[in-house]
Structures are given as C-alpha cells and as structure tokens.
Design an enzyme around this catalytic site. Structure first.
Site, mmCIF file in Angstrom:
data_model
loop_
_atom_site.group_PDB
_atom_site.id
_atom_site.type_symbol
_atom_site.label_atom_id
_atom_site.label_comp_id
_atom_site.label_asym_id
_atom_site.label_seq_id
_atom_site.Cartn_x
_atom_site.Cartn_y
_atom_site.Cartn_z
ATOM 1 N N THR A 1 39.887 -20.792 -9.014
ATOM 2 C CA THR A 1 39.107 -19.850 -9.821
ATOM 3 C C THR A 1 38.335 -20.650 -10.859
ATOM 4 O OG1 THR A 1 40.808 -18.148 -9.542
ATOM 5 C CG2 THR A 1 39.263 -17.847 -11.362
ATOM 6 N N THR B 1 39.750 -16.900 -4.812
ATOM 7 C CA THR B 1 38.996 -16.388 -5.961
ATOM 8 C C THR B 1 39.889 -15.504 -6.811
ATOM 9 O OG1 THR B 1 36.874 -15.422 -6.560
ATOM 10 C CG2 THR B 1 38.165 -14.223 -4.945
ATOM 11 N N GLY C 1 40.998 -18.435 -14.771
ATOM 12 C CA GLY C 1 40.213 -19.626 -14.453
ATOM 13 C C GLY C 1 40.743 -20.889 -15.107
ATOM 14 N N CYS D 1 44.281 -21.237 -12.606
ATOM 15 C CA CYS D 1 44.191 -21.303 -11.140
ATOM 16 C C CYS D 1 43.097 -22.281 -10.705
ATOM 17 C CB CYS D 1 43.897 -19.905 -10.586
ATOM 18 S SG CYS D 1 43.679 -19.870 -8.802
#
Length: 174
Positions: A163, A2, A157, A160
């Site tokens: 994410t 995360t 986001g 990655c």
C-alpha cells in the site's frame, strides 16, 4: 495488492484507495485509480485484487446497476449470483467495496455480499490496518468520514508494503 477503505458518518460516505500496483515483489505502478463513481455518480466503488480482474468486475457491476436502476443491494446480489455461476468470473481474484446513500457492501471473490457492521469497510492487503485505524477514529474523534478514510489509509500505507501514499478518494453527501 492494495488497500480500500470506506467510512460512513453524518450523511457522508467515502471510499478511498491507494494507488500501488504490484507484480510479485515489484511495484509496477504507483498512481492507479482503484476507486470510482458509478451509476450517474450515485454509487462509489473500490477494488482490491488483480487490476484486470477488477476492471472486468467494475464493468459487470455497472451493467447490473443500470439493469436495476441504481438499486445497490439488488445489483450486488445479481452480481454475486453471476460470480458464482460464471466460469470466467469464478476465476477472478478481486474484492469490491461499494456504497451509495443507503448501504455499504463488500462483494467477495466467492460471490458473497456482506453488509459490514458500523458501515466500515476495509479490504486488501492493508485492510486490517485501515480498519483498526478507522475504528479507533470513529469511536474517539469527531472527524468527518473523509478525514477518517484519509487518515486510516495513510496509516495502512505506513505499515503495509503493498500500500502506498497515493490516494484516490470519492465522497457522497446525502
């Protein structure tokens, strides 16, 4: 994993996190809440790492906050001591980002407590991306802490694979 990011600016601290839960290469859930308020809504906390491990840490950290009447640093140090000495906790794989009106801290899986430079925290798989974006925004814009946290999490986001764009954002003004 995360991404969790915490930004402090102009009497405001924010912790934001994405919602992706992965099991290996598979997305299991996209809307997990990895950021929450603790101790009478005076402390923000976000976790990166194993979900079950993080919930265990949240519970234990909240108990430490209650024991130490909301004193963030003391609770974090006591939590870190437990983390190092408890056989079960030592096996937990998670990081906590915590903040109140005075401090921002990272509590690591090794039982360390780190107060980051510039009150900027970015942890998890997209942490380096979020930290880079937040640093650039802090140094080159007048955006609020909330806007910086949200934009840096969006950038993480986009880059990655662990994410996503579902965001939980908590803010304290002081």
């Amino acid at each position: 994993m995360t991404t969790i990011v915490s930004v402090r600016r102009n009497n405001q601290v924010v912790i934001a996190g994405d919602g992706q839960v992965s099991l290996g290469n598979t997305v299991m859930k996209g809307n997990a809440r990895k950021v929450r308020r603790l101790y009478h809504n005076k402390v923000l906390a976000g976790f990166a790492g194993g979900t079950a491990d993080a919930f265990t840490l949240f519970e234990r950290f909240e108990a430490k906050l209650e024991m130490h009447q909301g004193h963030l640093m003391r609770a974090a140090v006591e939590m870190a001591k437990d983390w190092r000495s408890d056989k079960v906790l030592r096996k937990l794989e998670a990081l906590l980002a915590v903040a109140d009106a005075e401090s921002s801290l990272i509590i690591t899986g090794n039982g360390d407590v780190v107060q980051p430079e510039n009150d900027l925290i970015a942890i998890g798989s997209g942490g380096a991306f979020a930290q880079s974006a937040a640093t650039a925004l802090l140094e080159n814009t007048d955006l609020s802490a909330l806007e910086i946290a949200e934009k840096s999490l969006t950038i993480a986001g986009d880059i990655c694979v662990f994410t996503n764009q579902f965001k939980t954002i908590e803010e304290l003004k002081y």
